[in-house]
Design a protein around this motif. Structure first.
Motif, PDB file in Angstrom:
ATOM      1  N   LEU A 115      10.508  11.780   7.507  1.00 40.73           N
ATOM      2  CA  LEU A 115      10.957  11.642   6.295  1.00 40.73           C
ATOM      3  C   LEU A 115      10.849   9.551   7.854  1.00 40.73           C
ATOM      4  CD1 LEU A 115      13.071  10.410   4.620  1.00 40.73           C
ATOM      5  CD2 LEU A 115      14.836  10.700   6.877  1.00 40.73           C
ATOM      6  N   LYS A 116      10.940  10.195   8.696  1.00 31.67           N
ATOM      7  CA  LYS A 116      10.114   9.238   9.734  1.00 31.67           C
ATOM      8  C   LYS A 116       9.012   9.334  10.227  1.00 31.67           C
ATOM      9  CE  LYS A 116      10.514   8.043  15.025  1.00 31.67           C
ATOM     10  NZ  LYS A 116      10.730   8.501  16.301  1.00 31.67           N
ATOM     11  N   GLN A 117       7.724   9.380   9.705  1.00 37.14           N
ATOM     12  CA  GLN A 117       6.525   9.184   9.447  1.00 37.14           C
ATOM     13  C   GLN A 117       6.545   8.491   8.228  1.00 37.14           C
ATOM     14  OE1 GLN A 117       3.696  12.195  10.037  1.00 37.14           O
ATOM     15  NE2 GLN A 117       3.294  11.909   8.048  1.00 37.14           N
ATOM     16  N   THR A 118       7.917   8.823   7.355  1.00 36.93           N
ATOM     17  CA  THR A 118       7.032   8.205   5.719  1.00 36.93           C
ATOM     18  C   THR A 118       8.088   7.015   5.969  1.00 36.93           C
ATOM     19  OG1 THR A 118       7.791  10.560   4.816  1.00 36.93           O
ATOM     20  CG2 THR A 118       7.634   8.418   3.212  1.00 36.93           C
ATOM     21  N   HIS A 178       0.945  -1.389   0.537  1.00 38.50           N
ATOM     22  CA  HIS A 178      -0.099   0.154   0.110  1.00 38.50           C
ATOM     23  C   HIS A 178       0.794   1.303   0.090  1.00 38.50           C
ATOM     24  CE1 HIS A 178      -3.154  -2.344   1.960  1.00 38.50           C
ATOM     25  NE2 HIS A 178      -2.913  -2.311   0.945  1.00 38.50           N
ATOM     26  N   ASP A 179       2.363   0.925   0.569  1.00 39.76           N
ATOM     27  CA  ASP A 179       2.549   2.448   0.742  1.00 39.76           C
ATOM     28  C   ASP A 179       3.800   2.014   0.236  1.00 39.76           C
ATOM     29  OD1 ASP A 179       0.742   4.994   2.841  1.00 39.76           O
ATOM     30  OD2 ASP A 179       0.816   2.881   3.880  1.00 39.76           O
ATOM     31  N   VAL A 180       4.426   3.051  -1.128  1.00 40.58           N
ATOM     32  CA  VAL A 180       5.859   2.801  -1.306  1.00 40.58           C
ATOM     33  C   VAL A 180       6.750   4.125  -1.279  1.00 40.58           C
ATOM     34  CG1 VAL A 180       6.905   2.450  -3.591  1.00 40.58           C
ATOM     35  CG2 VAL A 180       4.997   1.017  -3.014  1.00 40.58           C
ATOM     36  N   VAL A 181       8.056   3.605  -1.020  1.00 38.31           N
ATOM     37  CA  VAL A 181       8.869   4.642  -0.957  1.00 38.31           C
ATOM     38  C   VAL A 181      10.091   4.091  -1.228  1.00 38.31           C
ATOM     39  CG1 VAL A 181      10.478   5.874   0.408  1.00 38.31           C
ATOM     40  CG2 VAL A 181       8.107   5.589   1.382  1.00 38.31           C
ATOM     41  N   HIS A 224      -0.026   4.926  -1.766  1.00 38.07           N
ATOM     42  CA  HIS A 224       0.759   5.866  -1.628  1.00 38.07           C
ATOM     43  C   HIS A 224       2.067   5.520  -2.442  1.00 38.07           C
ATOM     44  CE1 HIS A 224      -2.273   6.758   2.101  1.00 38.07           C
ATOM     45  NE2 HIS A 224      -2.287   8.121   1.218  1.00 38.07           N
ATOM     46  N   LEU A 225       2.658   6.732  -2.764  1.00 41.35           N
ATOM     47  CA  LEU A 225       3.851   6.726  -3.802  1.00 41.35           C
ATOM     48  C   LEU A 225       4.707   7.840  -2.819  1.00 41.35           C
ATOM     49  CD1 LEU A 225       5.604   5.544  -5.532  1.00 41.35           C
ATOM     50  CD2 LEU A 225       5.686   7.130  -7.350  1.00 41.35           C
TER      51      LEU A 225
END
Length: 463
Positions: free
Chosen positions: A263-266, A175-178, A203-204
């Motif tokens: 950054l930490k949250q992401t 679901h969440d890609v960084v 989310h990207l």
């Protein structure tokens, strides 16, 4: 035999015309080759065997550039890729921000700079230098006749992403890609991720030194044949006019006043992290993932940007924790650790991968991806056997499983396979790649075949 010549434009046009089915076919061919690389011996006379794959040679010049010579053998022939890469240098922070493409509509926040420890960008290739390897791939048939000459700029990033997304394809949660970086490697990792699992990516998040470069990447994803508009103008097709999925996109750059917090949250909210930068220092603190809060969630991390012993994208402590033995008396609920780091080549990564070297890992703490990939024929047999039952096999494409039959009772074997599957699908998995010439030869051969079928490139008869 005619010689096929593919220019950079030919390669890009061919790659952007690939369907999901094309990607799955190319991925399976690469998976078969990597399986044979990891499991065959010289006695098998298999062209993909590691015995037939020389380590690449690096020629370092006084101007900081490195030229790599990567010969390889496959079951269809031989090949060599020659590419030159820019050297790393430090770059000062530029004005940056966090912006969000909400349904790909943009809203800009603060652009002020900050001075906390991880607010400054890490040393890496300066944005004024191209990080794209420049060179060519030469392919020969089994008898040594030249089969093709291919521009290597785009194919290097494509084949790397093709391998990285094998494990990504099988993850339960994407679901969440960084993505760290906004070059060709980042581009192809994002594009293949969207082609393979697009509707499931909500989310990207792109983390990059330059906002403009990241903005251009997003535009090129959806309009690859047009020049990107100058920010803040955004020219992105609507959902009705593009087949590529459109998740909510956020760009985060180090100049944001709350970069460290964001950054930490992401990182903490991520399910997948693609690291695609030639960084000389970790991209984020180890504690984001190693403390109890960071360990609650299983993630897939692919680190493919660093390729020298002094380069690291992941802090060595993250790797050390990932290979640490599991204990049953944890006071916190942690995602499953595999006890190993997955690599493309054990020999190459032990000599060239900064994360592996600086973490002090040994051969017993590393497993090659080829040992975890099923051959196409085995995957098809498993699908037939599993019809009508509850299983985690896809309808097509690469499947994961033990390359060698485990020893023990049927129950012990079943438990081992279930544990492996649980880790690869839902646990904390780190994949480290420095690249193999075999990958170039196999993927390049597949692309040349498609180019001949679809009329791309130039043919030289009787070469």
């Amino acid at each position: 035999m005619p010689l096929t010549v593919l220019s950079d434009g030919d390669v890009r046009a061919l790659l952007h015309g690939l369907t999901k089915e094309d990607i799955l076919d190319l991925q399976q061919s690469l998976a078969d080759a990597l399986h044979y690389y990891s499991t065959s011996t010289g006695d098998d006379a298999n062209g993909c065997c590691s015995s037939y794959q020389p380590l690449r040679t690096a020629l370092k010049r006084s101007d900081g550039q490195t030229t790599l010579f990567m010969p390889a053998s496959s079951n269809d022939g031989l090949g060599v890729k020659i590419v030159t890469l820019s050297g790393p240098t430090a770059k000062k922070d530029d004005a940056a921000s966090l912006s969000s493409f909400d349904g790909l509509s943009l809203s800009t926040q603060s652009t002020s700079s900050s001075t906390t420890a991880f607010d400054t960008p890490q040393d890496s290739i300066a944005s004024s230098q191209s990080t794209t390897p420049k060179g060519s791939l030469t392919l020969l048939d089994k008898y040594g006749a030249t089969r093709a000459l291919v521009n290597a700029e785009e194919i290097t990033a494509f084949r790397t992403a093709l391998a990285s997304t094998m494990l990504f394809k099988k993850r339960t949660n994407v679901h969440d890609v960084v993505v760290f970086g906004a070059g060709k490697q980042a581009y192809w990792h994002i594009r293949l991720a969207l082609l393979l699992r697009g509707p499931e990516i909500h989310h990207l998040n792109i983390i990059n030194r330059s906002f403009e470069t990241a903005h251009n990447l997003i535009e090129k994803l959806y309009l690859p044949h047009k020049e990107p508009a100058v920010f803040p103008t955004i020219n992105i097709p609507t959902a009705e006019t593009t087949d590529l999925s459109r998740p909510k996109v956020q760009i985060l750059t180090p100049g944001h006043t709350e970069y460290e917090r964001l950054l930490k949250q992401t990182i903490r909210s991520s399910a997948v992290i693609f690291c695609t930068t030639p960084s000389l220092s970790p991209l984020f603190p180890a504690s984001y993932l190693t403390n109890p809060e960071g360990r609650k969630k299983g993630r897939y991390i692919a680190a493919i940007g660093s390729y020298k012993p002094d380069m690291v994208e992941l802090h060595p402590d993250i790797l050390r924790q990932n290979v640490a033995p599991q204990h049953s008396h944890h006071h916190h609920r942690h995602a499953r650790q595999g006890g190993a780091i997955i690599v493309d080549s054990l020999e190459a990564c032990m000599k060239e991968a900064g994360e592996i070297i600086q973490a002090g890992l040994g051969g017993r703490e590393i497993v090659e991806i080829g040992e975890l990939l099923m051959l196409k024929r085995d995957a098809e047999r498993r699908r037939q056997e599993a019809k009508g039952s509850d299983h985690e096999l896809d309808n097509s494409g690469v499947e994961l499983g033990q390359a060698k039959k485990a020893k023990g009772t049927n129950k012990e074997v079943d438990d081992a396979e279930k544990g492996l599957g649980e880790w690869l699908h839902r646990g904390n998995v780190i994949y480290k790649s420095v690249g193999l010439g075999l990958m170039d030869v196999v993927v390049g051969s597949g692309l040349v075949r498609l180019a001949d079928e679809r009329g791309f490139g130039t043919r030289v008869e009787e070469f």
